[in-house]
Design an enzyme around this catalytic site. Structure first.
Site, PDB file in Angstrom:
ATOM      1  N   GLY A  88      61.935 -39.538  74.248  1.00  0.00           N
ATOM      2  CA  GLY A  88      61.585 -38.384  75.055  1.00  0.00           C
ATOM      3  C   GLY A  88      61.194 -37.193  74.189  1.00  0.00           C
ATOM      4  O   GLY A  88      60.631 -37.353  73.103  1.00  0.00           O
ATOM      5  N   LEU A  89      61.496 -35.987  74.680  1.00  0.00           N
ATOM      6  CA  LEU A  89      61.148 -34.738  73.992  1.00  0.00           C
ATOM      7  C   LEU A  89      59.649 -34.670  73.709  1.00  0.00           C
ATOM      8  O   LEU A  89      59.214 -34.316  72.610  1.00  0.00           O
ATOM      9  CB  LEU A  89      61.944 -34.583  72.699  1.00  0.00           C
ATOM     10  CG  LEU A  89      63.476 -34.492  72.843  1.00  0.00           C
ATOM     11  CD1 LEU A  89      64.140 -34.430  71.481  1.00  0.00           C
ATOM     12  CD2 LEU A  89      63.872 -33.306  73.690  1.00  0.00           C
ATOM     13  N   CYS A  90      58.849 -35.041  74.718  1.00  0.00           N
ATOM     14  CA  CYS A  90      57.395 -35.069  74.533  1.00  0.00           C
ATOM     15  C   CYS A  90      56.680 -34.476  75.749  1.00  0.00           C
ATOM     16  O   CYS A  90      55.607 -34.941  76.129  1.00  0.00           O
ATOM     17  CB  CYS A  90      56.928 -36.501  74.288  1.00  0.00           C
ATOM     18  SG  CYS A  90      57.452 -37.676  75.549  1.00  0.00           S
ATOM     19  N   GLY A  91      57.293 -33.480  76.367  1.00  0.00           N
ATOM     20  CA  GLY A  91      56.652 -32.841  77.509  1.00  0.00           C
ATOM     21  C   GLY A  91      56.549 -33.785  78.696  1.00  0.00           C
ATOM     22  O   GLY A  91      57.467 -34.534  79.004  1.00  0.00           O
ATOM     23  N   SER A 248      51.503 -34.764  72.595  1.00  0.00           N
ATOM     24  CA  SER A 248      52.339 -34.125  73.603  1.00  0.00           C
ATOM     25  C   SER A 248      53.640 -33.623  72.989  1.00  0.00           C
ATOM     26  O   SER A 248      54.125 -32.542  73.329  1.00  0.00           O
ATOM     27  CB  SER A 248      52.629 -35.122  74.731  1.00  0.00           C
ATOM     28  OG  SER A 248      53.387 -34.513  75.762  1.00  0.00           O
TER      29      SER A 248
END
Length: 293
Positions: A88-91, A248
């Site tokens: 995660g942590l990709c908008g 992203s």
């Protein structure tokens, strides 16, 4: 109101978070260049494959053609191959792909179709499990893969082809995020089976169409290339996804770093005001005590 010690702790915590997001942004930026080059380099091959298949399909006889080209004659069972990231942590990268697949799945279910989902990537499976969990038939885990290669796409393609040969679905659609730029990624759905091949461009008036003989026949060559094309398109989707993920993530971490900086400034101002108010209060108490004496 929070004490000065609590505010100092909060400021130190936000500063530590900003260091982490800044480091993740720099790592994503470093990896983005390589991923972008790989995705860009794969596009001409995939486009050339489409042109070759288009020319062969125009010459080949439709009678007895491969089911990968003409289909099974039904469209009752749909396989959705949803490719997302493992982290995660990709908008909105993972969410946008899952949203497109979810909308198409619900539309097919409303039409009375049977939907099966092959999730490539942990985040896509987690996102779709809430309302389409019973439709997920399998999951491909790529967390252990350090560098994506064509062999990874071949493994997925072989799994899909095995299911198709077993009659488990009629139509297969691939979902991935097409890389446009660092700040723009487009969730895309690409039908793999039956193959949607662009029509061959007609010969211009100034150039006569070349006459060619094929050995083996066009049908046999087409059958081999259609299987190869599935692996090629999946590999292209994996590379596009990888570039989109890092783009992203870089944008998301840049925004997070900026927001952390703004929060640090606000907390610092609030801390200084509170500290000044405490000093003023102590001075007033000292002066009042001296006057009372």
């Amino acid at each position: 109101m929070a004490s000065l010690k609590d505010m100092r702790t909060r400021i130190a915590s936000v500063k530590a978070t900003r260091k982490i997001t800044k480091a993740m942004q720099m790592v994503a930026a470093a990896k983005l260049r390589r991923a972008q080059d790989a995705a860009t380099a794969a596009r001409p091959y995939a486009e050339r494959m489409d042109r070759v298949l288009s020319n062969l399909s125009a010459r080949a006889s439709k009678e007895g053609a491969s089911p990968l080209l003409v289909g099974t004659g039904k469209d009752q069972v749909h396989l959705l191959i949803v490719m997302t990231g493992e982290r995660g942590l990709c908008g909105g990268f993972n969410t946008n792909i899952a949203k497109l697949a979810r909308n198409d799945a619900h539309a097919l279910i409303r039409q009375g179709k049977t939907v099966k989902i092959l999730a490539v990537g942990k985040k896509g499976a987690d996102n779709l499990r809430r309302d389409l969990g019973r439709n997920i038939i399998d999951r491909v885990d790529l967390r252990a893969v350090k560098q994506l290669g064509f062999v990874n796409a071949e493994d997925i393609a072989n799994k899909v082809l095995g299911m198709f040969d077993a009659g488990e679905f009629d139509v297969a659609t691939l979902y991935f995020s097409e890389f446009k730029s660092v700040i723009a990624q487009k969730p895309t759905g690409l039908q793999l089976i039956p193959a949607k091949i662009p029509e061959a461009k007609g010969a211009t008036s100034s150039k006569a169409e070349a006459v060619a003989e094929f050995e083996p026949s066009e049908e046999e060559i087409l059958g081999v290339l259609l299987k190869r094309n599935i692996a090629t398109q999946i590999f292209r989707g994996l590379l596009e996804n990888q570039a989109s993920f890092f783009g992203s993530q870089m944008t998301a971490m840049d925004n997070a770093t900026r927001n952390a900086g703004d929060m640090i400034n606000k907390l610092t101002i609030k801390y200084n005001r509170q500290r000044q108010a405490n000093i003023t209060k102590e001075l007033i108490e000292i002066i009042s005590g001296a006057e009372a004496l």
